[in-house]
Design a protein around this motif. Structure first.
Motif, short mmCIF file in Angstrom:
data_model
loop_
_atom_site.label_atom_id
_atom_site.label_comp_id
_atom_site.label_asym_id
_atom_site.label_seq_id
_atom_site.Cartn_x
_atom_site.Cartn_y
_atom_site.Cartn_z
N LEU A 220 0.82 -1.21 0.00
CA LEU A 220 0.00 0.00 0.00
C LEU A 220 0.86 1.26 0.00
N SER A 221 1.99 1.21 0.71
CA SER A 221 2.86 2.38 0.77
C SER A 221 3.45 2.73 -0.58
N ALA A 222 3.59 1.72 -1.45
CA ALA A 222 4.19 1.94 -2.75
C ALA A 222 3.37 2.88 -3.62
N LEU A 223 2.06 2.96 -3.36
CA LEU A 223 1.22 3.85 -4.18
C LEU A 223 1.09 5.24 -3.56
N CYS A 224 1.73 5.44 -2.42
CA CYS A 224 1.59 6.70 -1.70
C CYS A 224 2.77 7.63 -1.99
N GLY A 225 2.47 8.79 -2.54
CA GLY A 225 3.46 9.84 -2.71
C GLY A 225 3.21 10.94 -1.69
#
Length: 376
Positions: A276-281
């Motif tokens: 999930l963190s990978a899609l968070c900028g």
């Protein structure tokens, strides 16, 4: 969790400080032209506050609960909308025809990472007040000592310059000089005490920050997310930009724990957190909301756009086949379900979080491994 720096106090004090949860959450990076958050926070709605009080009293009466700190805290969790998972557990208990008792509430709260923070808030408040009092007392004493030393120094100069040098005068002069030296030493000791106070305050600030971080995933925790939701809602309504909230839950997580053990379950939680963190900028804020649940805020993103982003992350995780390296047994397909709501379409951000949770519940009932939008 970050390690506290050396501070001179014992390990018990350090352990307590590490568990204190009072730090205000870090939110998205503000735009250059953003006004200060304090100027944009919504005012408390007296009607909303009255409704919440009525709901809390109704919760206590409906479940025949005594009025005490445990039941009041549980009633607030169930009625405020800030903890949908807890409210859902209460509803499931009701639907099953099981009583909601104080003992049951204590057992449920014991698994809530925020419950420990609540029990330590009074301790933290007292500790901070003690630090403030010590700092003031140290500063006052040091100023008084400095003035006393200066006065002694003037008296010594006067004795040496205006009187004959006799044994008595020499004795008095030596005594005054000794007192002056002691005064200066006391001043140095007080200055060192003041520096220790500053270090203790720094450690308290560090502990506050640590208390906002989930120990397992390194993500912000539910306490931090609640503050981020409050502040970002104020920003979004003031600037009229989109703000979407997503609520996610790992599917069949209990079966993973029962089959592979809790240590393996923790690894799955970390893996989903990474996914999930990978899609968070910079315009996305993710937190572990509790247990196997995650909450995300998408700044400047519509619910439909957030759905596409989150669904891509869901598909990527579902396509993987993970192995328990400790036992070489496959975990099988690991998936999560989610619900998304448009925060700015609600009068209260907690209502948006509840709507996202309801959409998540429909995803679960609809077969899991899917993301749904909340009803408009």
């Amino acid at each position: 969790m970050a390690t506290l720096p050396a501070s001179g106090f014992d390990e018990t004090s350090a352990g307590i400080l590490q568990r204190i949860g009072l730090f205000r959450a870090r939110v998205f990076e503000a735009d250059d032209n953003d006004a200060p958050f304090s100027d944009s926070l919504p005012k408390v709605d007296p009607k909303a506050r009255r409704r919440l009080l009525n709901d809390i009293s109704g919760f206590l009466i409906d479940h025949d609960l005594d009025v005490n700190p445990v039941t009041l805290a549980a009633a607030h969790e169930a009625c405020s909308g800030l903890n949908p998972a807890f409210a859902r557990s209460v509803k499931q208990q009701d639907d099953a025809g099981e009583p909601v008792t104080q003992i049951w509430l204590e057992e449920i709260s014991a698994t809530d990472p925020a419950s420990e923070n609540r029990s330590l808030e009074n301790l933290a408040t007292k500790l901070e007040r003690g630090i403030e009092d010590l700092s003031k007392a140290t500063k006052t004493a040091r100023e008084a000592t400095s003035e006393y030393g200066d006065e002694l120094e003037r008296r010594v100069d006067h004795l040496n310059s205006s009187l004959d040098t006799t044994g008595l005068i020499a004795s008095l002069s030596d005594f005054a000089k000794e007192m002056l030296a002691r005064s200066r030493q006391a001043e140095e000791n007080l200055r060192a005490s003041e520096q220790e106070t500053a270090r203790l305050r720094k450690n308290l600030d560090r502990a506050r920050k640590d208390a906002e971080v989930d120990y397992l995933t390194g993500l912000p925790n539910r306490r931090a997310f609640e503050e981020a939701l409050r502040v970002e809602y104020a920003q979004a309504t003031r600037k009229r930009h989109p703000l979407s909230v997503a609520y996610c839950d790992i599917d069949h997580f209990k079966a993973i724990n029962d089959t592979h053990g809790h240590e393996a379950g923790d690894r799955i939680i970390r893996q989903v957190a990474d996914n999930l963190s990978a899609l968070c900028g910079k315009d996305c804020y993710i937190a572990r909301h509790g247990g196997e649940e995650f909450a995300l805020l998408f700044r400047g993103v519509t619910p439909e756009e957030a759905l596409e982003l989150l669904d891509n992350a869901r598909a990527e995780l579902a396509a993987r086949r993970m192995i328990n390296r400790r036992t070489d047994k496959p975990f099988g397909q690991v998936t999560f379900s989610g619900g998304i709501a448009n925060v700015v379409s609600y009068a209260d951000p907690r209502e948006a979080l509840a709507a996202a949770d309801e959409a998540l519940y429909r995803s679960k009932e609809g077969g899991r491994n899917q993301i749904r939008l909340a009803d408009a």
